[in-house]
Design an enzyme around this catalytic site. Sequence first.
Site, PDB file in Angstrom:
ATOM      1  N   TRP A 217      -8.359   9.447  -7.845  1.00  0.00           N
ATOM      2  CA  TRP A 217      -9.610   9.853  -8.521  1.00  0.00           C
ATOM      3  C   TRP A 217      -9.614   9.360  -9.959  1.00  0.00           C
ATOM      4  CZ3 TRP A 217     -14.316  11.386  -7.133  1.00  0.00           C
ATOM      5  CH2 TRP A 217     -14.504  11.777  -5.801  1.00  0.00           C
TER       6      TRP A 217
ATOM      7  N   ASN B 132     -10.149   4.155   3.247  1.00  0.00           N
ATOM      8  CA  ASN B 132      -9.876   3.955   1.822  1.00  0.00           C
ATOM      9  C   ASN B 132     -11.024   3.276   1.067  1.00  0.00           C
ATOM     10  OD1 ASN B 132      -8.135   3.796  -0.592  1.00  0.00           O
ATOM     11  ND2 ASN B 132      -8.261   1.600  -0.198  1.00  0.00           N
TER      12      ASN B 132
ATOM     13  N   TRP C  49     -19.610  14.152 -19.220  1.00  0.00           N
ATOM     14  CA  TRP C  49     -19.988  14.383 -17.817  1.00  0.00           C
ATOM     15  C   TRP C  49     -21.289  15.185 -17.788  1.00  0.00           C
ATOM     16  CZ3 TRP C  49     -17.343  11.348 -14.809  1.00  0.00           C
ATOM     17  CH2 TRP C  49     -16.015  11.035 -15.119  1.00  0.00           C
TER      18      TRP C  49
ATOM     19  N   TRP D 192     -14.849  13.958 -12.224  1.00  0.00           N
ATOM     20  CA  TRP D 192     -13.996  13.630 -11.078  1.00  0.00           C
ATOM     21  C   TRP D 192     -13.248  14.854 -10.559  1.00  0.00           C
ATOM     22  CZ3 TRP D 192      -8.693  14.258 -11.508  1.00  0.00           C
ATOM     23  CH2 TRP D 192      -8.146  14.308 -12.794  1.00  0.00           C
TER      24      TRP D 192
ATOM     25  N   TRP E 286       1.660   1.914  -3.361  1.00  0.00           N
ATOM     26  CA  TRP E 286       0.674   2.661  -4.158  1.00  0.00           C
ATOM     27  C   TRP E 286       0.926   4.166  -4.043  1.00  0.00           C
ATOM     28  CZ3 TRP E 286      -2.723   1.710  -7.914  1.00  0.00           C
ATOM     29  CH2 TRP E 286      -3.102   0.390  -8.138  1.00  0.00           C
TER      30      TRP E 286
ATOM     31  N   GLU F  24       0.835  -1.206   0.000  1.00  0.00           N
ATOM     32  CA  GLU F  24       0.000   0.000   0.000  1.00  0.00           C
ATOM     33  C   GLU F  24       0.867   1.251   0.000  1.00  0.00           C
ATOM     34  OE1 GLU F  24      -3.234  -0.089  -0.567  1.00  0.00           O
ATOM     35  OE2 GLU F  24      -2.966  -2.253  -0.632  1.00  0.00           O
TER      36      GLU F  24
HETATM   37  C1  LIG Z   1     -10.711   8.849  -4.335  1.00  0.00           C
HETATM   38  C2  LIG Z   1      -9.503   8.635  -3.463  1.00  0.00           C
HETATM   39  C3  LIG Z   1      -8.740   9.721  -3.054  1.00  0.00           C
HETATM   40  C4  LIG Z   1      -7.613   9.527  -2.246  1.00  0.00           C
HETATM   41  N1  LIG Z   1      -6.884  10.619  -1.854  1.00  0.00           N
HETATM   42  C5  LIG Z   1      -5.775  10.452  -1.105  1.00  0.00           C
HETATM   43  C6  LIG Z   1      -5.000  11.562  -0.687  1.00  0.00           C
HETATM   44  O1  LIG Z   1      -5.287  12.707  -1.009  1.00  0.00           O
HETATM   45  N2  LIG Z   1      -3.920  11.322   0.101  1.00  0.00           N
HETATM   46  C7  LIG Z   1      -3.560  10.053   0.479  1.00  0.00           C
HETATM   47  O2  LIG Z   1      -2.564   9.905   1.203  1.00  0.00           O
HETATM   48  N3  LIG Z   1      -4.244   8.984   0.066  1.00  0.00           N
HETATM   49  C8  LIG Z   1      -5.345   9.133  -0.706  1.00  0.00           C
HETATM   50  N4  LIG Z   1      -6.073   8.039  -1.087  1.00  0.00           N
HETATM   51  C9  LIG Z   1      -5.530   6.701  -0.808  1.00  0.00           C
HETATM   52  C10 LIG Z   1      -5.999   6.043   0.496  1.00  0.00           C
HETATM   53  O3  LIG Z   1      -7.394   6.128   0.603  1.00  0.00           O
HETATM   54  C11 LIG Z   1      -5.371   6.637   1.756  1.00  0.00           C
HETATM   55  O4  LIG Z   1      -3.976   6.728   1.602  1.00  0.00           O
HETATM   56  C12 LIG Z   1      -5.659   5.752   2.960  1.00  0.00           C
HETATM   57  O5  LIG Z   1      -7.043   5.661   3.175  1.00  0.00           O
HETATM   58  C13 LIG Z   1      -4.997   6.334   4.173  1.00  0.00           C
HETATM   59  O6  LIG Z   1      -5.343   5.600   5.317  1.00  0.00           O
HETATM   60  P1  LIG Z   1      -4.241   4.804   6.122  1.00  0.00           P
HETATM   61  O7  LIG Z   1      -3.062   5.671   6.341  1.00  0.00           O
HETATM   62  O8  LIG Z   1      -4.907   4.229   7.325  1.00  0.00           O
HETATM   63  O9  LIG Z   1      -3.885   3.660   5.087  1.00  0.00           O
HETATM   64  P2  LIG Z   1      -3.126   2.262   5.275  1.00  0.00           P
HETATM   65  O10 LIG Z   1      -4.008   1.213   4.730  1.00  0.00           O
HETATM   66  O11 LIG Z   1      -2.628   2.091   6.646  1.00  0.00           O
HETATM   67  O12 LIG Z   1      -1.919   2.390   4.243  1.00  0.00           O
HETATM   68  C14 LIG Z   1      -0.635   2.895   4.609  1.00  0.00           C
HETATM   69  C15 LIG Z   1      -0.239   4.020   3.698  1.00  0.00           C
HETATM   70  O13 LIG Z   1      -0.166   3.582   2.353  1.00  0.00           O
HETATM   71  C16 LIG Z   1      -0.570   4.632   1.473  1.00  0.00           C
HETATM   72  N5  LIG Z   1      -1.743   4.192   0.722  1.00  0.00           N
HETATM   73  C17 LIG Z   1      -2.661   3.270   1.095  1.00  0.00           C
HETATM   74  N6  LIG Z   1      -3.566   3.078   0.102  1.00  0.00           N
HETATM   75  C18 LIG Z   1      -3.217   3.917  -0.900  1.00  0.00           C
HETATM   76  C19 LIG Z   1      -3.747   4.195  -2.194  1.00  0.00           C
HETATM   77  N7  LIG Z   1      -4.810   3.554  -2.672  1.00  0.00           N
HETATM   78  N8  LIG Z   1      -3.138   5.119  -2.959  1.00  0.00           N
HETATM   79  C20 LIG Z   1      -2.038   5.781  -2.521  1.00  0.00           C
HETATM   80  N9  LIG Z   1      -1.475   5.539  -1.301  1.00  0.00           N
HETATM   81  C21 LIG Z   1      -2.062   4.629  -0.507  1.00  0.00           C
HETATM   82  C22 LIG Z   1      -0.926   5.826   2.338  1.00  0.00           C
HETATM   83  O14 LIG Z   1       0.205   6.676   2.402  1.00  0.00           O
HETATM   84  C23 LIG Z   1      -1.223   5.183   3.681  1.00  0.00           C
HETATM   85  O15 LIG Z   1      -1.015   6.049   4.767  1.00  0.00           O
HETATM   86  C24 LIG Z   1      -7.222   8.211  -1.882  1.00  0.00           C
HETATM   87  C25 LIG Z   1      -8.008   7.127  -2.303  1.00  0.00           C
HETATM   88  C26 LIG Z   1      -9.133   7.335  -3.070  1.00  0.00           C
HETATM   89  C27 LIG Z   1      -9.932   6.149  -3.508  1.00  0.00           C
END
Ligand SMILES: Cc1cc2nc3c(=O)[nH]c(=O)nc-3n(C[C@H](O)[C@H](O)[C@H](O)COP(=O)(O)OP(=O)(O)OC[C@H]3O[C@@H](n4cnc5c(N)ncnc54)[C@H](O)[C@@H]3O)c2cc1C
Length: 480
Positions: free
Chosen positions: A385, A344, A308, A362, A280, A277
């Site tokens: 997005w 997420n 759109w 979006w 990602w 993650e």
């Molecule tokens: C529409 C949309 C918009 C989002 N906008 C952002 C944003 O502005 N900033 C942001 O940090 N994340 C964003 N995310 C990704 C993700 O939702 C969050 O990083 C995550 O929910 C953060 O929670 P956590 O730290 O508990 O994640 P955990 O599950 O604990 O993951 C650890 C770390 O991995 C990274 N990560 C995890 N999933 C993703 C992902 N899908 N994409 C990129 N990095 C990821 C984050 O840095 C996160 O802190 C977005 C996802 C979606 C679907």
Amino acid sequence: MSISIILFHNNLRLHDNAALTAARETGGVVLPVFILDENLGRPLGAASRWWLHHSLACLDESLREIGSPLTLLRGDALKCLKALVDETGASQIFLHHGYDAGVQLFEEDLNHWAVECDVQVHRFGGHVLFPPEVIRTKQGKPYTVFSPYWRECLNHPERGSPLSAPTELRAPNKAPNSLALEELDLLPKGVDWTGGLADSFVPGEKSALKGLTDFMSEGLLGYKAQRDRPDMVQATSRMSPHLRFGEISPRAIWTHVHHAMDANPALQTDGDHFLREIGWRDFSYHLLHHFPTLPRDPLRPAFAKFPWREDDFSSLAAWQKGMTGFPIVDAGMRQLWQTGWMHNRVRMIVASFLVKELLIHWHEGEAWFWDTLIDADPASNTASWQWVAGCGADAAPYFRIFNPVLQGEKFDPEGTYVRDYVPELRELPKKFVHHPWDAPADVLESAGLRLGETYPNPIVDRKLARARALEAFEQIKAQK
Ligand SMILES: Cc1cc2nc3c(=O)[nH]c(=O)nc-3n(C[C@H](O)[C@H](O)[C@H](O)COP(=O)(O)OP(=O)(O)OC[C@H]3O[C@@H](n4cnc5c(N)ncnc54)[C@H](O)[C@@H]3O)c2cc1C
């Protein structure tokens, strides 16, 4: 004695801060500086400004403890730096490399100016695990699909160990002029809506490191299975705002997780998944670096002509306020508004609802997230997005439309998450909590729920909305 400026930007930490370590190793005076330049890239959203205010306060406190407080400036970053160099006689500037377009332009201008003025500039990596310019396909191209990208990353040599935080810095005899933190105007004026943010998160490096330690001991085991459950608060790390502002380095996370997996092999699967993650996040920066128009242009060009819907703003407003009549969507949007963060899985559900069920661009959703998320990130927000909208790299296919009822029942099976954020539905039995419109009149009555009055009726007919979305998709397929 030499004077070095360490410029803080998205690296608001002392540990594993290569620029700070290098500045300290000069043996001279170290001047920590933060410049708020509202024109450097996209202006921060309101929730991020709140976070930044408190993060800077923590950083200043830590820097004071080791001897050299933070100088705060506001205005054009290059002009501020020039003035500071004139005022202090600094001969070296240390900073971390940024990836968004505004910061990169600044770095270019800084380099040109520094050459003319005989000031040395030292740039370091550290915001991502794998610098985007290093990871390439065999043909030398950027990756656009995550799995091969991540495989290639994992083939890359060790990243080295995180650097320790310095314990002492040499301060200048006379501190340069600095603004007070309040003068950066980062906090909201008038009504203070930030109480829910402060109840849910504590900004700053110390909180980031503690949060990671807590997650490692209480959340990592079982992460892979539970990370999609918004009703389980400990199921994910909530590291995203800390990573966004560089209060913790991805390398420190990587190292902690590997140590934990070495010590306890039962953590291997969950640890690998967690690091994936983090991968990602790196991948989003990879995309932003190689496709700098990512915040604006769809990576799949056909989507530039996507039809759109011109909204009258009533459905967009209902989505923003969490008043769509779809419980899991409303819970997510209210979690965002109240706490500045959203799980997420729910981000995916609400985003899919906006771009597919409501057929709203979006850009609108991305802009709302940018303003309201404490982790609003220039790379992850836009890349995610685009992913949900079906126009991004490795995107979810557009025709795969999340069903908010089934998603709710699968990932919030008891309805706990919905009840937490949508109190109107608190008394509804589990059977109907994700689709109150199916509840018989007596059930609604005993739950104190009057649909259309105390809680909205669904703002779209899902069947029609789905057909409309698929038809729109067919149009761009035909054009292609
Ligand atoms: C529409 C949309 C918009 C989002 N906008 C952002 C944003 O502005 N900033 C942001 O940090 N994340 C964003 N995310 C990704 C993700 O939702 C969050 O990083 C995550 O929910 C953060 O929670 P956590 O730290 O508990 O994640 P955990 O599950 O604990 O993951 C650890 C770390 O991995 C990274 N990560 C995890 N999933 C993703 C992902 N899908 N994409 C990129 N990095 C990821 C984050 O840095 C996160 O802190 C977005 C996802 C979606 C679907």
